[in-house]
Write a protein that holds these residues in place. Structure first.
Motif, PDB file in Angstrom:
ATOM      1  N   VAL A  19       0.864  -1.181   0.000  1.00  0.00           N
ATOM      2  CA  VAL A  19       0.000   0.000   0.000  1.00  0.00           C
ATOM      3  C   VAL A  19       0.897   1.227   0.000  1.00  0.00           C
ATOM      4  CG1 VAL A  19      -1.939  -1.100   1.201  1.00  0.00           C
ATOM      5  CG2 VAL A  19      -0.166   0.048   2.527  1.00  0.00           C
ATOM      6  N   SER A  20       0.328   2.350  -0.322  1.00  0.00           N
ATOM      7  CA  SER A  20       1.041   3.611  -0.221  1.00  0.00           C
ATOM      8  C   SER A  20       1.160   3.973   1.250  1.00  0.00           C
ATOM      9  CB  SER A  20       0.280   4.706  -0.969  1.00  0.00           C
ATOM     10  OG  SER A  20       0.785   5.972  -0.618  1.00  0.00           O
ATOM     11  N   ALA A  21       2.365   4.203   1.721  1.00  0.00           N
ATOM     12  CA  ALA A  21       2.565   4.562   3.126  1.00  0.00           C
ATOM     13  C   ALA A  21       1.798   5.832   3.473  1.00  0.00           C
ATOM     14  CB  ALA A  21       4.048   4.723   3.421  1.00  0.00           C
ATOM     15  N   CYS A  44      -0.435   6.257   6.849  1.00  0.00           N
ATOM     16  CA  CYS A  44       0.362   6.899   7.898  1.00  0.00           C
ATOM     17  C   CYS A  44       0.246   8.411   7.767  1.00  0.00           C
ATOM     18  CB  CYS A  44       1.842   6.525   7.767  1.00  0.00           C
ATOM     19  SG  CYS A  44       2.181   4.784   7.918  1.00  0.00           S
ATOM     20  N   GLY A  45       0.211   9.083   8.879  1.00  0.00           N
ATOM     21  CA  GLY A  45       0.217  10.536   8.859  1.00  0.00           C
ATOM     22  C   GLY A  45      -1.154  11.164   8.756  1.00  0.00           C
ATOM     23  N   PRO A  46      -1.197  12.451   8.421  1.00  0.00           N
ATOM     24  CA  PRO A  46      -2.451  13.213   8.407  1.00  0.00           C
ATOM     25  C   PRO A  46      -3.513  12.657   7.454  1.00  0.00           C
ATOM     26  CG  PRO A  46      -0.571  14.689   8.224  1.00  0.00           C
ATOM     27  CD  PRO A  46      -0.049  13.290   8.131  1.00  0.00           C
ATOM     28  N   GLU A  47      -3.095  12.175   6.292  1.00  0.00           N
ATOM     29  CA  GLU A  47      -4.062  11.622   5.328  1.00  0.00           C
ATOM     30  C   GLU A  47      -4.758  10.387   5.918  1.00  0.00           C
ATOM     31  OE1 GLU A  47      -4.083   9.715   0.869  1.00  0.00           O
ATOM     32  OE2 GLU A  47      -2.575  11.232   1.337  1.00  0.00           O
ATOM     33  N   ALA A  48      -3.997   9.550   6.595  1.00  0.00           N
ATOM     34  CA  ALA A  48      -4.577   8.361   7.220  1.00  0.00           C
ATOM     35  C   ALA A  48      -5.501   8.742   8.368  1.00  0.00           C
ATOM     36  CB  ALA A  48      -3.477   7.439   7.717  1.00  0.00           C
ATOM     37  N   ASP A  62     -13.499   9.117   7.964  1.00  0.00           N
ATOM     38  CA  ASP A  62     -14.347   9.273   6.785  1.00  0.00           C
ATOM     39  C   ASP A  62     -14.891   7.916   6.343  1.00  0.00           C
ATOM     40  OD1 ASP A  62     -15.544   9.816   4.364  1.00  0.00           O
ATOM     41  OD2 ASP A  62     -13.711  10.509   3.373  1.00  0.00           O
ATOM     42  N   PRO A  63     -16.180   7.647   6.567  1.00  0.00           N
ATOM     43  CA  PRO A  63     -16.745   6.351   6.175  1.00  0.00           C
ATOM     44  C   PRO A  63     -16.584   6.029   4.693  1.00  0.00           C
ATOM     45  CG  PRO A  63     -18.311   7.583   7.518  1.00  0.00           C
ATOM     46  CD  PRO A  63     -17.165   8.503   7.218  1.00  0.00           C
ATOM     47  N   VAL A  64     -16.578   7.029   3.843  1.00  0.00           N
ATOM     48  CA  VAL A  64     -16.411   6.793   2.402  1.00  0.00           C
ATOM     49  C   VAL A  64     -15.034   6.194   2.117  1.00  0.00           C
ATOM     50  CG1 VAL A  64     -16.284   7.929   0.151  1.00  0.00           C
ATOM     51  CG2 VAL A  64     -18.049   8.595   1.780  1.00  0.00           C
ATOM     52  N   TRP A  65     -14.033   6.583   2.871  1.00  0.00           N
ATOM     53  CA  TRP A  65     -12.676   6.044   2.727  1.00  0.00           C
ATOM     54  C   TRP A  65     -12.543   4.721   3.480  1.00  0.00           C
ATOM     55  CZ3 TRP A  65      -8.631   4.617   5.909  1.00  0.00           C
ATOM     56  CH2 TRP A  65      -7.383   4.487   5.311  1.00  0.00           C
ATOM     57  N   LEU A  66     -13.073   4.675   4.691  1.00  0.00           N
ATOM     58  CA  LEU A  66     -12.830   3.558   5.597  1.00  0.00           C
ATOM     59  C   LEU A  66     -13.616   2.288   5.259  1.00  0.00           C
ATOM     60  CD1 LEU A  66     -11.383   2.670   8.191  1.00  0.00           C
ATOM     61  CD2 LEU A  66     -13.331   3.576   9.470  1.00  0.00           C
TER      62      LEU A  66
END
Length: 88
Positions: free
Chosen positions: A45-47, A51-55, A61-65
């Motif tokens: 996966v892309s780190a 990891c970090g603020p994006e993660a 965010d349910p759309v992401w999760l």
């Protein structure tokens, strides 16, 4: 950012079926790292995605999760038909 390794579960190396299909990000295939009798089922996966603020934002965010949680569960459920698993 660089790649990271995403762990789905551990399973019996002896009972592990062929790992087919995409990983959690739909871009990298599933892979198995085998040590003696234990297989770690993983994908790249892309780190930056995990990891970090994006993660941090993605976890709220349910759309992401939700699609990622569902894919994680699909991988584990399929493997459970062949081997005992220890989910990660």
């Amino acid at each position: 950012m660089s790649d990271a390794v995403y762990l789905y579960c551990f399973a019996s190396a002896r009972l592990l079926p062929p790992l087919e299909g995409p990983g959690i990000g739909d871009e990298q295939p599933l892979a198995g790292f085998i040590h003696r009798e234990v297989a770690a089922v993983v994908s790249r996966v892309s780190a930056g995605e995990f990891c970090g603020p994006e993660a941090e934002a993605g976890l709220c965010d349910p759309v992401w999760l939700v699609p990622r949680v569902c894919r994680h569960q699909e991988v584990i459920s399929r493997l459970m038909g062949f081997s005992p698993v220890m989910p990660a």
